[in-house]
Design a protein around this motif. Sequence first.
Motif, PDB file in Angstrom:
ATOM      1  N   LEU A   1      38.165  33.851  26.139  1.00 36.97           N
ATOM      2  CA  LEU A   1      38.778  34.900  26.952  1.00 36.97           C
ATOM      3  C   LEU A   1      37.908  36.147  26.986  1.00 36.97           C
ATOM      4  CD1 LEU A   1      42.563  34.662  26.022  1.00 36.97           C
ATOM      5  CD2 LEU A   1      41.562  34.311  28.279  1.00 36.97           C
ATOM      6  N   LEU A   2      37.393  36.532  25.821  1.00 31.24           N
ATOM      7  CA  LEU A   2      36.538  37.711  25.760  1.00 31.24           C
ATOM      8  C   LEU A   2      35.255  37.501  26.557  1.00 31.24           C
ATOM      9  CD1 LEU A   2      37.003  38.732  22.018  1.00 31.24           C
ATOM     10  CD2 LEU A   2      37.691  40.060  24.014  1.00 31.24           C
ATOM     11  N   ALA A   3      34.716  36.289  26.496  1.00 29.02           N
ATOM     12  CA  ALA A   3      33.499  35.999  27.261  1.00 29.02           C
ATOM     13  C   ALA A   3      33.749  36.126  28.757  1.00 29.02           C
ATOM     14  CB  ALA A   3      32.993  34.601  26.923  1.00 29.02           C
ATOM     15  N   ASP A   4      34.907  35.622  29.212  1.00 30.16           N
ATOM     16  CA  ASP A   4      35.248  35.733  30.634  1.00 30.16           C
ATOM     17  C   ASP A   4      35.443  37.197  31.035  1.00 30.16           C
ATOM     18  OD1 ASP A   4      35.117  33.018  30.967  1.00 30.16           O
ATOM     19  OD2 ASP A   4      37.274  32.686  30.731  1.00 30.16           O
ATOM     20  N   GLU A   5      36.106  37.977  30.171  1.00 33.53           N
ATOM     21  CA  GLU A   5      36.292  39.397  30.470  1.00 33.53           C
ATOM     22  C   GLU A   5      34.962  40.127  30.505  1.00 33.53           C
ATOM     23  OE1 GLU A   5      39.088  41.344  27.975  1.00 33.53           O
ATOM     24  OE2 GLU A   5      40.731  39.981  28.447  1.00 33.53           O
ATOM     25  N   ALA A   6      34.076  39.792  29.569  1.00 33.88           N
ATOM     26  CA  ALA A   6      32.756  40.434  29.540  1.00 33.88           C
ATOM     27  C   ALA A   6      31.966  40.103  30.802  1.00 33.88           C
ATOM     28  CB  ALA A   6      31.989  39.977  28.298  1.00 33.88           C
ATOM     29  N   ARG A   7      32.067  38.858  31.252  1.00 36.61           N
ATOM     30  CA  ARG A   7      31.349  38.455  32.461  1.00 36.61           C
ATOM     31  C   ARG A   7      31.876  39.216  33.673  1.00 36.61           C
ATOM     32  NH1 ARG A   7      32.480  33.625  32.008  1.00 36.61           N
ATOM     33  NH2 ARG A   7      30.659  33.007  30.797  1.00 36.61           N
ATOM     34  N   SER A   8      33.218  39.308  33.781  1.00 37.58           N
ATOM     35  CA  SER A   8      33.806  40.035  34.907  1.00 37.58           C
ATOM     36  C   SER A   8      33.422  41.509  34.884  1.00 37.58           C
ATOM     37  CB  SER A   8      35.331  39.895  34.879  1.00 37.58           C
ATOM     38  OG  SER A   8      35.715  38.564  35.073  1.00 37.58           O
ATOM     39  N   ALA A   9      33.449  42.111  33.679  1.00 35.30           N
ATOM     40  CA  ALA A   9      33.102  43.530  33.563  1.00 35.30           C
ATOM     41  C   ALA A   9      31.638  43.764  33.909  1.00 35.30           C
ATOM     42  CB  ALA A   9      33.395  44.020  32.152  1.00 35.30           C
ATOM     43  N   THR A  10      30.787  42.844  33.481  1.00 32.86           N
ATOM     44  CA  THR A  10      29.351  42.996  33.743  1.00 32.86           C
ATOM     45  C   THR A  10      29.044  42.877  35.228  1.00 32.86           C
ATOM     46  OG1 THR A  10      28.853  42.064  31.569  1.00 32.86           O
ATOM     47  CG2 THR A  10      27.055  42.111  33.173  1.00 32.86           C
ATOM     48  N   LEU A  11      29.699  41.904  35.866  1.00 37.44           N
ATOM     49  CA  LEU A  11      29.452  41.684  37.290  1.00 37.44           C
ATOM     50  C   LEU A  11      30.192  42.679  38.170  1.00 37.44           C
ATOM     51  CD1 LEU A  11      29.681  37.784  37.373  1.00 37.44           C
ATOM     52  CD2 LEU A  11      27.619  39.181  37.410  1.00 37.44           C
ATOM     53  N   GLY A  12      31.157  43.396  37.567  1.00 34.94           N
ATOM     54  CA  GLY A  12      31.931  44.354  38.345  1.00 34.94           C
ATOM     55  C   GLY A  12      32.850  43.703  39.341  1.00 34.94           C
ATOM     56  N   SER A  13      33.310  42.462  39.038  1.00 33.99           N
ATOM     57  CA  SER A  13      34.184  41.744  39.962  1.00 33.99           C
ATOM     58  C   SER A  13      35.572  42.381  39.988  1.00 33.99           C
ATOM     59  CB  SER A  13      34.308  40.279  39.530  1.00 33.99           C
ATOM     60  OG  SER A  13      35.251  39.615  40.333  1.00 33.99           O
ATOM     61  N   ALA A  14      36.014  42.758  41.169  1.00 29.06           N
ATOM     62  CA  ALA A  14      37.331  43.376  41.304  1.00 29.06           C
ATOM     63  C   ALA A  14      38.411  42.344  41.574  1.00 29.06           C
ATOM     64  CB  ALA A  14      37.298  44.403  42.437  1.00 29.06           C
ATOM     65  N   GLU A  15      38.014  41.135  41.952  1.00 31.04           N
ATOM     66  CA  GLU A  15      38.972  40.113  42.332  1.00 31.04           C
ATOM     67  C   GLU A  15      39.291  39.206  41.148  1.00 31.04           C
ATOM     68  OE1 GLU A  15      40.624  39.509  45.145  1.00 31.04           O
ATOM     69  OE2 GLU A  15      39.823  41.337  46.036  1.00 31.04           O
ATOM     70  N   PRO A  16      40.581  38.931  40.899  1.00 24.18           N
ATOM     71  CA  PRO A  16      40.924  37.934  39.881  1.00 24.18           C
ATOM     72  C   PRO A  16      40.292  36.595  40.245  1.00 24.18           C
ATOM     73  CG  PRO A  16      42.866  39.161  40.574  1.00 24.18           C
ATOM     74  CD  PRO A  16      41.762  39.530  41.521  1.00 24.18           C
ATOM     75  N   SER A  17      39.791  35.900  39.267  1.00 21.44           N
ATOM     76  CA  SER A  17      39.105  34.639  39.533  1.00 21.44           C
ATOM     77  C   SER A  17      39.315  33.703  38.346  1.00 21.44           C
ATOM     78  CB  SER A  17      37.612  34.882  39.778  1.00 21.44           C
ATOM     79  OG  SER A  17      37.024  35.481  38.629  1.00 21.44           O
ATOM     80  N   GLY A  18      38.764  32.503  38.464  1.00 21.72           N
ATOM     81  CA  GLY A  18      38.879  31.528  37.392  1.00 21.72           C
ATOM     82  C   GLY A  18      40.023  30.572  37.637  1.00 21.72           C
ATOM     83  N   ARG A  19      40.612  30.097  36.550  1.00 21.27           N
ATOM     84  CA  ARG A  19      41.623  29.034  36.632  1.00 21.27           C
ATOM     85  C   ARG A  19      42.719  29.302  35.616  1.00 21.27           C
ATOM     86  NH1 ARG A  19      41.641  23.279  34.641  1.00 21.27           N
ATOM     87  NH2 ARG A  19      42.373  21.948  36.329  1.00 21.27           N
ATOM     88  N   LEU A  20      43.969  29.255  36.060  1.00 24.63           N
ATOM     89  CA  LEU A  20      45.122  29.370  35.177  1.00 24.63           C
ATOM     90  C   LEU A  20      45.919  28.070  35.258  1.00 24.63           C
ATOM     91  CD1 LEU A  20      46.781  32.906  35.565  1.00 24.63           C
ATOM     92  CD2 LEU A  20      45.563  31.991  33.585  1.00 24.63           C
ATOM     93  N   VAL A  21      46.181  27.471  34.102  1.00 24.95           N
ATOM     94  CA  VAL A  21      46.956  26.239  34.059  1.00 24.95           C
ATOM     95  C   VAL A  21      48.350  26.595  33.547  1.00 24.95           C
ATOM     96  CG1 VAL A  21      47.093  23.871  33.213  1.00 24.95           C
ATOM     97  CG2 VAL A  21      44.852  24.942  33.585  1.00 24.95           C
ATOM     98  N   ILE A  22      49.346  26.404  34.398  1.00 26.97           N
ATOM     99  CA  ILE A  22      50.718  26.830  34.114  1.00 26.97           C
ATOM    100  C   ILE A  22      51.592  25.601  33.891  1.00 26.97           C
ATOM    101  CG2 ILE A  22      52.673  28.207  34.887  1.00 26.97           C
ATOM    102  CD1 ILE A  22      50.054  29.791  34.634  1.00 26.97           C
ATOM    103  N   GLY A  23      52.195  25.508  32.724  1.00 29.83           N
ATOM    104  CA  GLY A  23      53.176  24.466  32.481  1.00 29.83           C
ATOM    105  C   GLY A  23      54.531  24.927  32.977  1.00 29.83           C
ATOM    106  N   THR A  24      55.243  24.060  33.672  1.00 30.49           N
ATOM    107  CA  THR A  24      56.527  24.471  34.220  1.00 30.49           C
ATOM    108  C   THR A  24      57.439  23.265  34.354  1.00 30.49           C
ATOM    109  OG1 THR A  24      57.585  25.718  36.005  1.00 30.49           O
ATOM    110  CG2 THR A  24      55.807  24.228  36.635  1.00 30.49           C
ATOM    111  N   MET A  25      58.659  23.525  34.811  1.00 30.21           N
ATOM    112  CA  MET A  25      59.651  22.486  34.986  1.00 30.21           C
ATOM    113  C   MET A  25      59.906  22.280  36.469  1.00 30.21           C
ATOM    114  SD  MET A  25      62.120  24.000  32.011  1.00 30.21           S
ATOM    115  CE  MET A  25      63.104  22.555  31.710  1.00 30.21           C
ATOM    116  N   GLU A  26      60.436  21.112  36.795  1.00 28.73           N
ATOM    117  CA  GLU A  26      60.605  20.765  38.199  1.00 28.73           C
ATOM    118  C   GLU A  26      61.446  21.789  38.953  1.00 28.73           C
ATOM    119  OE1 GLU A  26      62.721  17.435  41.036  1.00 28.73           O
ATOM    120  OE2 GLU A  26      63.282  17.673  38.939  1.00 28.73           O
ATOM    121  N   SER A  27      62.522  22.255  38.340  1.00 29.45           N
ATOM    122  CA  SER A  27      63.401  23.202  39.033  1.00 29.45           C
ATOM    123  C   SER A  27      62.667  24.492  39.350  1.00 29.45           C
ATOM    124  CB  SER A  27      64.638  23.491  38.188  1.00 29.45           C
ATOM    125  OG  SER A  27      64.285  23.881  36.879  1.00 29.45           O
TER     126      SER A  27
END
Length: 297
Positions: A72-98
């Motif tokens: 997580l820290l590596a991803d944050e450091a990369r975003s801060a270094t590149l100055g990316s303003a847009e959220p990026s990457g991949r989020l895996v969300i566990g959820t239920m059918e309902s």
Amino acid sequence: MRQIRTFHKAATLLSFSRTAAELNYAQSSVTGQIKGLENALGVALFERLAGRRVRLTPAGLRLLPYAERLLLLADEARSATLGSAEPSGRLVIGTMESIATYRMPPLLELFHHRCPQLELVLRPGSGAEILDGLRQGALDLVLLIDTDIRHPGLESTVFGPEPLVAVVAPDHALAGRRSVTGARLRDVPILAPESGRGYRRLLQRELPGHTAPILESGTVESTKRWAAAGLGVGLLPEVAVAEDIAAGALVALDWHPPSAVYTQLVRRRRTPLSREMRLFIDRVATLMAEENDRIAA
């Protein structure tokens, strides 16, 4: 960091061959990276089992939460270094059918249009399955409905009680009754959806001495179909049956369990939140608040 990333993936999948396939490495590269990390730390991280299976050693289990924080820290450091303003990457969300079927579409549409560089992956499952996946690091966050709001090793953000409704077929014997008591339901089959663990606890508490079976159908849709076929009383989130009640396919009974189940977001305790995780949590909280206001009105 390459070794840490490979270790984290292997610790999640417990398979070097699957790790190699997901990371697009040769299996010998995965084995070499894990061995290099073990040599650097001076401990074995995996125990090799028969049939090419592996499991984490105690040292590997202790390293896993630190690996998550480092990534997580590596991803944050990369975003801060590149100055990316847009959220990026991949989020895996566990959820239920309902939740996936009736709560997530507006959220997915929002992220699709406003955060096109962020990939949201939904992994449906039962409450127990997705909580285990979260603990093992296979999921980033979990959205579920459950009677419990405390889960060992995890942190919950509770958005409020999820309204439940008891429904039957239009020609069911209970459909025409103005009022239905818990005592009247004790000898009637109860149909519960995919979160059977939480629903079963609630029903056993609210209907002591219930003699008819509690049938766990596996999904919300099959529970609705069973109820419409006259097999029993379906106990479901109100949001999942509103259209069926309006269309006359199901009839809501004048009975609601005194206890509640809660819609909640769950994450691993003491794990730093990435910018993308914080954004997702904020958006879910806003969506749930709007939905609760709509129901109250």
